[in-house]
Design a protein around this motif. Structure first.
Motif, PDB file in Angstrom:
ATOM      1  N   VAL A   6       0.845 -19.638   8.314  1.00 42.94           N
ATOM      2  CA  VAL A   6       0.015 -19.022   7.284  1.00 42.94           C
ATOM      3  C   VAL A   6      -0.679 -20.092   6.453  1.00 42.94           C
ATOM      4  O   VAL A   6      -1.853 -19.937   6.084  1.00 42.94           O
ATOM      5  CB  VAL A   6       0.866 -18.107   6.377  1.00 42.94           C
ATOM      6  N   PHE A   7       0.019 -21.192   6.163  1.00 44.97           N
ATOM      7  CA  PHE A   7      -0.612 -22.296   5.436  1.00 44.97           C
ATOM      8  C   PHE A   7      -1.762 -22.883   6.245  1.00 44.97           C
ATOM      9  O   PHE A   7      -2.856 -23.122   5.700  1.00 44.97           O
ATOM     10  CB  PHE A   7       0.403 -23.389   5.119  1.00 44.97           C
ATOM     11  N   ILE A   8      -1.542 -23.112   7.514  1.00 46.19           N
ATOM     12  CA  ILE A   8      -2.587 -23.682   8.370  1.00 46.19           C
ATOM     13  C   ILE A   8      -3.776 -22.734   8.450  1.00 46.19           C
ATOM     14  O   ILE A   8      -4.935 -23.153   8.371  1.00 46.19           O
ATOM     15  CB  ILE A   8      -2.026 -23.989   9.771  1.00 46.19           C
ATOM     16  N   ARG A   9      -3.474 -21.436   8.574  1.00 47.85           N
ATOM     17  CA  ARG A   9      -4.544 -20.442   8.603  1.00 47.85           C
ATOM     18  C   ARG A   9      -5.311 -20.433   7.279  1.00 47.85           C
ATOM     19  O   ARG A   9      -6.543 -20.360   7.262  1.00 47.85           O
ATOM     20  CB  ARG A   9      -3.941 -19.058   8.854  1.00 47.85           C
ATOM     21  N   SER A  10      -4.581 -20.520   6.181  1.00 45.62           N
ATOM     22  CA  SER A  10      -5.223 -20.526   4.866  1.00 45.62           C
ATOM     23  C   SER A  10      -6.083 -21.776   4.690  1.00 45.62           C
ATOM     24  O   SER A  10      -7.179 -21.703   4.109  1.00 45.62           O
ATOM     25  CB  SER A  10      -4.159 -20.460   3.766  1.00 45.62           C
ATOM     26  N   ILE A  62      -7.539 -23.513   7.130  1.00 48.19           N
ATOM     27  CA  ILE A  62      -8.716 -23.348   7.986  1.00 48.19           C
ATOM     28  C   ILE A  62      -9.708 -22.379   7.351  1.00 48.19           C
ATOM     29  O   ILE A  62     -10.923 -22.628   7.334  1.00 48.19           O
ATOM     30  CB  ILE A  62      -8.301 -22.863   9.390  1.00 48.19           C
ATOM     31  N   ASN A  63      -9.197 -21.274   6.806  1.00 49.77           N
ATOM     32  CA  ASN A  63     -10.079 -20.305   6.142  1.00 49.77           C
ATOM     33  C   ASN A  63     -10.797 -20.930   4.952  1.00 49.77           C
ATOM     34  O   ASN A  63     -11.980 -20.647   4.706  1.00 49.77           O
ATOM     35  CB  ASN A  63      -9.275 -19.094   5.678  1.00 49.77           C
ATOM     36  N   SER A  89      -8.074 -13.447   5.677  1.00 47.77           N
ATOM     37  CA  SER A  89      -8.873 -13.942   4.557  1.00 47.77           C
ATOM     38  C   SER A  89      -8.044 -14.737   3.557  1.00 47.77           C
ATOM     39  O   SER A  89      -8.494 -15.002   2.444  1.00 47.77           O
ATOM     40  CB  SER A  89      -9.555 -12.762   3.840  1.00 47.77           C
ATOM     41  N   SER A  90      -6.838 -15.117   3.940  1.00 52.73           N
ATOM     42  CA  SER A  90      -5.998 -15.920   3.049  1.00 52.73           C
ATOM     43  C   SER A  90      -6.585 -17.319   2.879  1.00 52.73           C
ATOM     44  O   SER A  90      -7.040 -17.935   3.852  1.00 52.73           O
ATOM     45  CB  SER A  90      -4.576 -16.027   3.628  1.00 52.73           C
ATOM     46  N   VAL A  91      -6.595 -17.813   1.657  1.00 48.22           N
ATOM     47  CA  VAL A  91      -7.095 -19.152   1.367  1.00 48.22           C
ATOM     48  C   VAL A  91      -6.008 -19.932   0.626  1.00 48.22           C
ATOM     49  O   VAL A  91      -4.999 -19.362   0.195  1.00 48.22           O
ATOM     50  CB  VAL A  91      -8.391 -19.110   0.527  1.00 48.22           C
ATOM     51  N   LEU A  92      -6.207 -21.222   0.457  1.00 47.18           N
ATOM     52  CA  LEU A  92      -5.150 -22.085  -0.070  1.00 47.18           C
ATOM     53  C   LEU A  92      -4.652 -21.656  -1.440  1.00 47.18           C
ATOM     54  O   LEU A  92      -3.443 -21.540  -1.665  1.00 47.18           O
ATOM     55  CB  LEU A  92      -5.646 -23.536  -0.130  1.00 47.18           C
ATOM     56  N   THR A 118     -14.187  -9.605   9.941  1.00 45.69           N
ATOM     57  CA  THR A 118     -15.232  -9.643   8.909  1.00 45.69           C
ATOM     58  C   THR A 118     -14.697  -9.804   7.481  1.00 45.69           C
ATOM     59  O   THR A 118     -15.494  -9.899   6.556  1.00 45.69           O
ATOM     60  CB  THR A 118     -16.078  -8.356   8.964  1.00 45.69           C
ATOM     61  N   SER A 119     -13.385  -9.817   7.293  1.00 46.75           N
ATOM     62  CA  SER A 119     -12.845  -9.896   5.928  1.00 46.75           C
ATOM     63  C   SER A 119     -13.231 -11.202   5.246  1.00 46.75           C
ATOM     64  O   SER A 119     -13.657 -11.209   4.088  1.00 46.75           O
ATOM     65  CB  SER A 119     -11.324  -9.733   5.943  1.00 46.75           C
ATOM     66  N   LEU A 120     -13.095 -12.326   5.969  1.00 45.90           N
ATOM     67  CA  LEU A 120     -13.470 -13.616   5.384  1.00 45.90           C
ATOM     68  C   LEU A 120     -14.973 -13.696   5.167  1.00 45.90           C
ATOM     69  O   LEU A 120     -15.438 -14.240   4.151  1.00 45.90           O
ATOM     70  CB  LEU A 120     -13.000 -14.762   6.278  1.00 45.90           C
ATOM     71  N   LEU A 121     -15.747 -13.138   6.090  1.00 42.61           N
ATOM     72  CA  LEU A 121     -17.206 -13.104   5.926  1.00 42.61           C
ATOM     73  C   LEU A 121     -17.584 -12.350   4.653  1.00 42.61           C
ATOM     74  O   LEU A 121     -18.504 -12.754   3.935  1.00 42.61           O
ATOM     75  CB  LEU A 121     -17.851 -12.446   7.139  1.00 42.61           C
ATOM     76  N   SER A 122     -16.873 -11.277   4.357  1.00 43.44           N
ATOM     77  CA  SER A 122     -17.150 -10.505   3.142  1.00 43.44           C
ATOM     78  C   SER A 122     -16.916 -11.353   1.903  1.00 43.44           C
ATOM     79  O   SER A 122     -17.708 -11.322   0.952  1.00 43.44           O
ATOM     80  CB  SER A 122     -16.259  -9.257   3.104  1.00 43.44           C
ATOM     81  N   ILE A 123     -15.831 -12.127   1.905  1.00 46.38           N
ATOM     82  CA  ILE A 123     -15.539 -13.018   0.774  1.00 46.38           C
ATOM     83  C   ILE A 123     -16.623 -14.089   0.641  1.00 46.38           C
ATOM     84  O   ILE A 123     -17.037 -14.439  -0.466  1.00 46.38           O
ATOM     85  CB  ILE A 123     -14.158 -13.673   0.955  1.00 46.38           C
TER      86      ILE A 123
END
Length: 293
Positions: free
Chosen positions: A66-70, A72-73, A246-249, A157-162
């Motif tokens: 989840v950290f790595i994904r966050s 990258i996001n 859409s998780s971010v750091l 599309t969740s991250l695109l929306s952000i």
């Protein structure tokens, strides 16, 4: 007491409050955060249950999906938002600077999102992004798109929306900065280009953009630093979902600190974020000094 000594004491007394505030609210918390990053601690259990774990928190980050994904996001958010927001700001600023009536009102309108409450703004965008009854999808269906995006409810599309919300919020500040840069470009350059037969597009790419290189770099660095700290839209609109898409750091740091009560682990992530911001800040300082030199 000599006059010079009195003046020095008066000067130090004026600086003392700021200096004490810096130590109390910045330096001491920074040192404490560094110490917490090498511990395992649930703040609800008190200091007596704090456990020293060394670099285990940092090693754990390497295996936390989840950290790595966050991370990258967060990088995707910055890489997409920054150039798009700057380019759109450049286009709008050139139009506002030359060809539009009521420039003052339009500048204010563009800048309002930058000073608006992001909580309120995020709630409004949630309504706009509603899959079935949201105005955005209603417009898309009117244009003939039978299956419009699900925006906040889809992993694709969740991250695109952000990012869209971030661009909308950031563009006003960028326009103001670019407009200030445009005032420093000599009109004689454009007049000479016209004499040589250059059209508007050629003047834009061969005069405007090169002349604003320092302004563009400033906006790039500031925007990247700001993009690493995105939190409110994610917290209000998606809660990092669906499926951490859409998780971010900053949001993941918040979850670990205040939902999972893993203060030490969250602080270790905060230091990773600090070093990312620090790298961009140093790059900006080096570039600025080179230009000044």
């Amino acid at each position: 007491m000599k006059l010079q000594t009195k003046e020095n004491l008066a000067g130090y007394s004026f600086l003392a409050l700021n200096f004490i505030g810096y130590i109390a609210f910045k330096l001491i918390p920074l040192v404490l955060a560094l110490g917490l990053s090498v511990t395992k601690w649930n703040f609800a259990s008190g200091f007596k249950n704090m456990e020293f774990v060394g670099l285990d928190n940092y090693a754990r980050l390497l295996h936390d999906d989840v950290f790595i994904r966050s991370l990258i996001n967060t990088l995707i958010y910055g890489v997409v938002l920054v150039p798009v927001a700057i380019f759109l700001a450049l286009v709008f600023a050139v139009i506002l600077n030359e060809y539009v009536f009521g420039k003052g009102i339009l500048r204010l309108a563009f800048y309002l999102p930058n000073v608006s409450s992001m909580v309120a703004v995020s709630v409004v965008w949630m309504i706009l992004f509603l899959p079935s009854y949201g105005p955005i999808n209603q417009v898309l269906m009117t244009l003939g798109i039978d299956n419009p995006p699900r925006w906040l409810n889809a992993t694709s599309t969740s991250l695109l929306s952000i990012i869209i919300v971030g661009i909308w919020q950031r563009i006003g500040y960028n326009i103001i900065v670019v407009l200030a840069g445009l005032q420093g470009i000599s009109k004689s350059l454009y007049e000479s280009a016209e004499i040589d037969g250059a059209n508007g597009i050629q003047k834009f790419f061969y005069i405007t953009i090169p002349s604003l290189s320092n302004t563009m770099f400033f906006l790039t660095m500031i925007s990247f630093i700001s993009s690493f700290q995105v939190f409110t839209p994610v917290q209000v609109m998606t809660k990092g979902g669906p499926g951490n898409s859409s998780s971010v750091l900053v949001y993941y740091i918040y979850k670990n600190a205040f939902q999972y009560n893993e203060i030490g682990y969250a602080t270790a992530m905060a230091w990773v974020l600090f070093f990312l911001v620090f790298i961009f800040t140093i790059g900006r300082m080096i570039f600025t000094r080179k230009n000044e030199g």
